[in-house]
Design a protein around this motif. Structure first.
Motif, PDB file in Angstrom:
ATOM      1  N   VAL A 222       0.373  -1.412   0.008  1.00 54.96           N
ATOM      2  CA  VAL A 222      -0.235   0.113  -0.099  1.00 54.96           C
ATOM      3  C   VAL A 222       0.744   1.444  -0.009  1.00 54.96           C
ATOM      4  O   VAL A 222       0.672   2.025  -0.707  1.00 54.96           O
ATOM      5  CB  VAL A 222      -0.861  -0.484   1.264  1.00 54.96           C
TER       6      VAL A 222
ATOM      7  N   ILE B 185      -7.846  -4.932  -7.219  1.00 51.23           N
ATOM      8  CA  ILE B 185      -9.150  -4.394  -6.920  1.00 51.23           C
ATOM      9  C   ILE B 185      -9.062  -4.019  -5.658  1.00 51.23           C
ATOM     10  O   ILE B 185      -9.509  -2.905  -5.568  1.00 51.23           O
ATOM     11  CB  ILE B 185     -10.115  -5.205  -7.415  1.00 51.23           C
ATOM     12  N   VAL B 186      -8.887  -4.765  -4.522  1.00 52.41           N
ATOM     13  CA  VAL B 186      -8.131  -4.314  -3.726  1.00 52.41           C
ATOM     14  C   VAL B 186      -7.792  -2.560  -2.762  1.00 52.41           C
ATOM     15  O   VAL B 186      -7.550  -1.836  -2.722  1.00 52.41           O
ATOM     16  CB  VAL B 186      -8.300  -4.952  -2.197  1.00 52.41           C
ATOM     17  N   TYR B 187      -6.946  -2.887  -3.299  1.00 48.37           N
ATOM     18  CA  TYR B 187      -5.266  -2.067  -3.579  1.00 48.37           C
ATOM     19  C   TYR B 187      -6.323  -0.886  -4.463  1.00 48.37           C
ATOM     20  O   TYR B 187      -6.154   0.466  -3.902  1.00 48.37           O
ATOM     21  CB  TYR B 187      -4.443  -2.202  -4.669  1.00 48.37           C
TER      22      TYR B 187
ATOM     23  N   ALA C  40      -9.113   0.506  -4.777  1.00 45.49           N
ATOM     24  CA  ALA C  40     -10.678   1.050  -4.128  1.00 45.49           C
ATOM     25  C   ALA C  40      -9.737   1.899  -2.983  1.00 45.49           C
ATOM     26  O   ALA C  40     -10.524   2.652  -2.438  1.00 45.49           O
ATOM     27  CB  ALA C  40     -11.576   0.073  -3.381  1.00 45.49           C
ATOM     28  N   GLY C  41      -8.234   1.206  -1.909  1.00 47.43           N
ATOM     29  CA  GLY C  41      -8.046   1.593  -1.165  1.00 47.43           C
ATOM     30  C   GLY C  41      -7.515   3.147  -1.654  1.00 47.43           C
ATOM     31  O   GLY C  41      -7.291   4.057  -0.814  1.00 47.43           O
ATOM     32  N   LEU C  42      -6.593   3.122  -2.800  1.00 47.11           N
ATOM     33  CA  LEU C  42      -6.590   4.175  -3.261  1.00 47.11           C
ATOM     34  C   LEU C  42      -7.133   5.819  -3.539  1.00 47.11           C
ATOM     35  O   LEU C  42      -7.039   6.366  -2.932  1.00 47.11           O
ATOM     36  CB  LEU C  42      -5.202   3.863  -4.825  1.00 47.11           C
TER      37      LEU C  42
ATOM     38  N   PHE D 255     -10.071   6.208  -1.665  1.00 37.61           N
ATOM     39  CA  PHE D 255     -10.925   5.939  -0.147  1.00 37.61           C
ATOM     40  C   PHE D 255      -9.744   6.692  -0.222  1.00 37.61           C
ATOM     41  O   PHE D 255      -9.897   7.896   0.379  1.00 37.61           O
ATOM     42  CB  PHE D 255     -10.973   4.226  -0.096  1.00 37.61           C
TER      43      PHE D 255
ATOM     44  N   ALA E 141     -18.525  -1.548   0.674  1.00 38.88           N
ATOM     45  CA  ALA E 141     -17.741  -1.660   1.837  1.00 38.88           C
ATOM     46  C   ALA E 141     -17.783  -3.405   1.736  1.00 38.88           C
ATOM     47  O   ALA E 141     -16.869  -3.682   1.639  1.00 38.88           O
ATOM     48  CB  ALA E 141     -17.463  -1.710   3.684  1.00 38.88           C
TER      49      ALA E 141
ATOM     50  N   ILE F 194     -16.999  -4.712  -2.203  1.00 37.70           N
ATOM     51  CA  ILE F 194     -15.213  -4.745  -2.476  1.00 37.70           C
ATOM     52  C   ILE F 194     -15.452  -6.285  -1.645  1.00 37.70           C
ATOM     53  O   ILE F 194     -14.604  -6.798  -2.124  1.00 37.70           O
ATOM     54  CB  ILE F 194     -15.082  -3.675  -2.302  1.00 37.70           C
ATOM     55  N   LEU F 195     -15.798  -6.262  -0.855  1.00 36.97           N
ATOM     56  CA  LEU F 195     -15.768  -7.574   0.428  1.00 36.97           C
ATOM     57  C   LEU F 195     -16.467  -9.311  -0.879  1.00 36.97           C
ATOM     58  O   LEU F 195     -15.474  -9.657  -1.275  1.00 36.97           O
ATOM     59  CB  LEU F 195     -16.168  -7.778   1.194  1.00 36.97           C
TER      60      LEU F 195
ATOM     61  N   SER G 191     -13.960  -8.869  -4.010  1.00 38.97           N
ATOM     62  CA  SER G 191     -12.860  -9.978  -3.342  1.00 38.97           C
ATOM     63  C   SER G 191     -12.909 -11.872  -3.295  1.00 38.97           C
ATOM     64  O   SER G 191     -11.762 -12.101  -3.627  1.00 38.97           O
ATOM     65  CB  SER G 191     -11.726  -8.706  -2.389  1.00 38.97           C
ATOM     66  N   VAL G 192     -13.590 -11.607  -2.984  1.00 40.37           N
ATOM     67  CA  VAL G 192     -13.666 -13.183  -2.192  1.00 40.37           C
ATOM     68  C   VAL G 192     -14.539 -13.903  -3.894  1.00 40.37           C
ATOM     69  O   VAL G 192     -13.306 -14.793  -3.500  1.00 40.37           O
ATOM     70  CB  VAL G 192     -15.531 -13.262  -1.495  1.00 40.37           C
TER      71      VAL G 192
ATOM     72  N   ASN H 242     -10.810 -14.434  -5.333  1.00 41.84           N
ATOM     73  CA  ASN H 242      -9.655 -14.951  -4.326  1.00 41.84           C
ATOM     74  C   ASN H 242     -10.302 -16.671  -5.241  1.00 41.84           C
ATOM     75  O   ASN H 242      -9.230 -17.044  -4.594  1.00 41.84           O
ATOM     76  CB  ASN H 242      -9.699 -14.190  -3.494  1.00 41.84           C
TER      77      ASN H 242
ATOM     78  N   SER I 294      -9.767 -12.396   1.419  1.00 41.14           N
ATOM     79  CA  SER I 294     -10.095 -11.958   0.845  1.00 41.14           C
ATOM     80  C   SER I 294     -10.958 -10.748   1.593  1.00 41.14           C
ATOM     81  O   SER I 294     -11.415  -9.436   1.052  1.00 41.14           O
ATOM     82  CB  SER I 294     -11.197 -12.355   0.252  1.00 41.14           C
TER      83      SER I 294
ATOM     84  N   PRO J 138     -11.034  -6.940   3.010  1.00 44.07           N
ATOM     85  CA  PRO J 138     -10.322  -5.994   2.677  1.00 44.07           C
ATOM     86  C   PRO J 138     -10.636  -4.723   3.725  1.00 44.07           C
ATOM     87  O   PRO J 138     -11.334  -4.743   5.277  1.00 44.07           O
ATOM     88  CB  PRO J 138     -10.597  -4.720   1.777  1.00 44.07           C
TER      89      PRO J 138
ATOM     90  N   TYR K 257     -10.519  -1.965   5.226  1.00 43.77           N
ATOM     91  CA  TYR K 257     -11.762  -0.981   5.244  1.00 43.77           C
ATOM     92  C   TYR K 257     -12.840  -1.045   5.539  1.00 43.77           C
ATOM     93  O   TYR K 257     -13.747  -0.741   5.922  1.00 43.77           O
ATOM     94  CB  TYR K 257     -11.226   0.465   4.097  1.00 43.77           C
ATOM     95  N   SER K 258     -12.945  -2.577   4.551  1.00 42.94           N
ATOM     96  CA  SER K 258     -14.361  -3.195   4.344  1.00 42.94           C
ATOM     97  C   SER K 258     -15.382  -3.347   6.046  1.00 42.94           C
ATOM     98  O   SER K 258     -15.858  -3.011   6.054  1.00 42.94           O
ATOM     99  CB  SER K 258     -14.258  -4.190   3.436  1.00 42.94           C
TER     100      SER K 258
ATOM    101  N   LEU L  71     -15.471  -0.907   8.420  1.00 39.33           N
ATOM    102  CA  LEU L  71     -17.097  -0.176   8.451  1.00 39.33           C
ATOM    103  C   LEU L  71     -18.042  -0.764   8.746  1.00 39.33           C
ATOM    104  O   LEU L  71     -18.367  -0.643   9.606  1.00 39.33           O
ATOM    105  CB  LEU L  71     -16.457  -0.009   6.557  1.00 39.33           C
ATOM    106  N   LEU L  72     -17.215  -2.031   8.219  1.00 37.86           N
ATOM    107  CA  LEU L  72     -19.033  -3.485   9.002  1.00 37.86           C
ATOM    108  C   LEU L  72     -18.721  -3.414  10.377  1.00 37.86           C
ATOM    109  O   LEU L  72     -19.694  -3.687  11.137  1.00 37.86           O
ATOM    110  CB  LEU L  72     -18.141  -4.381   8.125  1.00 37.86           C
TER     111      LEU L  72
ATOM    112  N   GLU M 171       1.419  -1.652   7.175  1.00 37.37           N
ATOM    113  CA  GLU M 171       1.080  -1.552   5.841  1.00 37.37           C
ATOM    114  C   GLU M 171      -0.301  -1.189   6.270  1.00 37.37           C
ATOM    115  O   GLU M 171      -1.480  -0.362   5.761  1.00 37.37           O
ATOM    116  CB  GLU M 171       0.979  -2.155   4.509  1.00 37.37           C
TER     117      GLU M 171
ATOM    118  N   PHE N 152      -5.439   2.293   6.708  1.00 37.15           N
ATOM    119  CA  PHE N 152      -7.260   2.007   6.763  1.00 37.15           C
ATOM    120  C   PHE N 152      -7.682   1.751   7.855  1.00 37.15           C
ATOM    121  O   PHE N 152      -8.481   3.077   8.523  1.00 37.15           O
ATOM    122  CB  PHE N 152      -7.653   0.952   5.961  1.00 37.15           C
TER     123      PHE N 152
END
Lengths: 277, 314
Positions: A122, A206-208, A210-212, A214, A248, A251-252, A255-256, A259, B141, B143, B145-146, B149-150, B253, B257
């Motif tokens: 990150v 994809i997670v990274y 979205a993080g950027l 954010f 959130a 994205i989760l 990502s699942v 992966n 999987s 993240p 931040y997810s 928030l959850l 790292e 978040f």
């Protein structure tokens, strides 16, 4: 043994379907989105999910959340998929070169990779992205830099493994040039390994990405993007928790799905390698 | 052992130099001319030249890098443009807060990862094996931040069970109990991905040992299941150590978040604020500190690895 063989393809198919779904939704966004993602009425701001006309509710500017999530899939998925493709190419190039070149080139390339590896992912992405104007291009470039070393290492190891193999010696003896050797003999062996490995990075990318966004380093507003939406809805977290948690959750889920696909593909590759070796 | 450690330390030097060069470059190459930013576009040429000379911008890039590196090595990381204070003064207290959070998260990673991995390795094809496998994939999987928030939505807003910001209650008695309560949600959010990875690696390592001659031998000598597992877990521990160390670095790292979303006053939150304010010296100092810590942790892991497995040293 037979039962697992029958089960495996269906696990991959299931994961592939799950990963394909967001891609299809992104492509069909103009058809599926019930409203204009950028148009909002302030009178309709922060409506809870389930409100008639706004299935998933609205954001702080009264924009329809479902429409924004659908449209956001385009930049969000692009920002995850494109860097992986770039990193697969660049990583294969660097890895194969390092494995087949002389010692000096090899050491120079490997030490450079070590330096990039020394950064937490990150942070390296942040460092690169701050150099550029925020946007899709910045995200793609930053993530390509972050992902390439890992791919290069896989390509390097795989090329090293076959470097002294008999089929390469045979090709050299029969007069193959260096280019033919790489394209015809090395790539067919290394490419599947690199592709599967790179594929397993899509979820992470994809997670990274979205993080950027954010952090404000991705696509600038008002373009809908999943990470940026997280940030936009954050002020509503304590009054409308489910609204704020929706991006959130999206994205989760994505990502699942990616992966799980990466994992089943890697499993199949390892299985194939066991039967051929 | 000493020679091994010295060699690893020496190898870390060029890596750290490379890291510092990259960090320096991110600020030196950033678009926009600081002189113009400071004096405005219409400033006379001699004023521009005077300022450039005073802040050292007229010198060649390599000279500026060496100068910056010299200052960084003596703890001088420049002045934060948003807080108007030395960067090091801002980073150090934040580092302490981040270590508290990563420490708590790391404890969760080790405990949860080992438990999940062991359960998976014991009955890989049974329902517990499949369930723990799926749980690991889900955790990997998720993240930060997810999850943050959850967790906040469910535990802090909906059920009002746990606090979702800061390190202590503003008007409470304070103390360790209060700190621990404030740690639960951020530490969980930070821990999930590394926990899942640790579980996967431990499961694979332990399965291999459990299927090996060692395990068969132990069972043949009449040892109970618990004793066999204890011996096998010991042999699977190098993998756990390696991945555990990597995860410690990974936690560093993820805090960007987690700390931002839980208003935890650590390095990650500082970095987020610095990014928002385009405070480049602070971004630079923060990235340098975390990357150095990252290299340091990896070095420690190698040392620990060499200490328990003599084969690594040669």
């Amino acid at each position: 043994m037979d039962t697992t063989r029958a089960r495996r393809p269906s696990a991959t198919a299931l994961a592939a379907t799950a990963a394909l779904l967001p891609v299809l939704l992104a492509l069909a966004a103009p058809l599926l989105a019930p409203a204009d993602p950028d148009a909002g009425r302030l009178a309709d701001r922060l409506l809870d999910p389930g409100t008639p006309g706004h299935l998933l509710g609205t954001d702080g500017q009264g924009r329809d959340l479902l429409s924004r999530l659908l449209w956001a899939a385009r930049p969000s998925l692009t920002a995850g998929l494109l860097p992986v493709a770039c990193a697969a190419l660049a990583g294969a190039l660097v890895g194969i070169t390092a494995a087949l070149a002389g010692r000096a080139t090899e050491q120079a390339l490997l030490r450079t990779l070590d330096v990039l590896y020394a950064f937490p992912g990150v942070l390296l992405a942040i460092a690169v992205a701050t150099l550029l104007t925020p946007g899709l291009g910045a995200t793609v470039l930053a993530l390509t830099v972050v992902l390439t070393p890992a791919v290069a290492r896989v390509a390097f190891t795989e090329t090293r493994r076959i470097r002294t193999a008999e089929f390469l010696e045979a090709a050299t003896v029969s007069g193959a040039t260096r280019t033919t050797l790489i394209l015809r003999q090395v790539l067919p062996v290394v490419a599947p390994v690199v592709l599967v490995y790179a594929g397993s990075l899509v979820g992470l990318a994809i997670v990274y990405a979205a993080g950027l966004s954010f952090l404000g380093l991705g696509v600038p507003p008002p373009t809908p993007e999943w990470g940026a939406m997280l940030d936009e809805l954050r002020p509503a977290l304590f009054t409308h928790p489910w609204l704020a948690a929706t991006p959130a959750l999206v994205i989760l889920a994505v990502s699942v799905a990616f992966n799980a696909l990466g994992e089943t593909l890697r499993g199949r590759l390892a299985e194939g390698a066991e039967t051929t070796r | 052992m000493t020679r091994f450690l010295l060699r690893r330390l020496l190898l870390a030097v060029p890596t750290l130099l490379g890291v510092s060069a990259v960090v320096f470059a991110t600020v030196a190459l950033v678009p926009g001319d600081p002189v113009t930013a400071f004096l405005g576009p219409g400033a006379p040429a001699d004023a521009r030249a005077a300022l450039a000379e005073r802040i050292g911008l007229d010198r060649p890039l390599p000279v500026r890098y060496l100068d910056w590196l010299g200052h960084a090595l003596s703890g001088d990381l420049g002045t934060s443009t948003s807080a108007q204070r030395p960067v090091a003064d801002l980073l150090l207290p934040a580092l302490g807060q981040t270590l508290t959070l990563t420490g708590a998260a790391f404890a969760l990673v080790l405990a949860g990862g080992t438990a999940l991995g062991t359960l998976g390795a014991l009955r890989p094809r049974g329902w517990s094996g499949r369930l723990t496998g799926a749980a690991s994939t889900l955790a990997v999987s998720a993240p930060q931040y997810s999850v943050a928030l959850l967790l906040t939505a469910v535990f802090a807003v909906h059920w009002r069970l746990l606090p979702a910001s800061g390190t202590h209650d503003a008007f409470g008695a304070g103390g360790t109990g209060d700190l621990l309560r404030h740690l639960v949600l951020p530490a969980t959010a930070a821990a999930l991905v590394p926990l899942g990875l640790t579980a996967k690696v431990h499961r694979a390592a332990l399965s291999t040992v459990l299927a090996s001659d060692l395990a068969d031998g132990l069972r043949a000598r009449g040892l109970g299941r618990a004793a066999v597992l204890r011996h096998c877990a010991h042999n699977a521990s190098p993998a756990l150590l390696t991945i555990g160390g990597l995860q410690l670095a990974y936690l560093l790292e993820g805090v960007v978040f987690v700390e931002t979303l839980f208003a935890w006053p650590g390095l990650g939150r500082l970095l987020y604020d610095a990014l928002t304010a385009r405070d480049l010296p602070l971004v630079q100092g923060g990235v340098l500190l975390v990357a150095t810590a990252f290299v340091g942790v990896n070095l420690l892991v190698d040392a620990a690895h060499a200490a328990i497995d003599p084969r690594v040293r040669s």
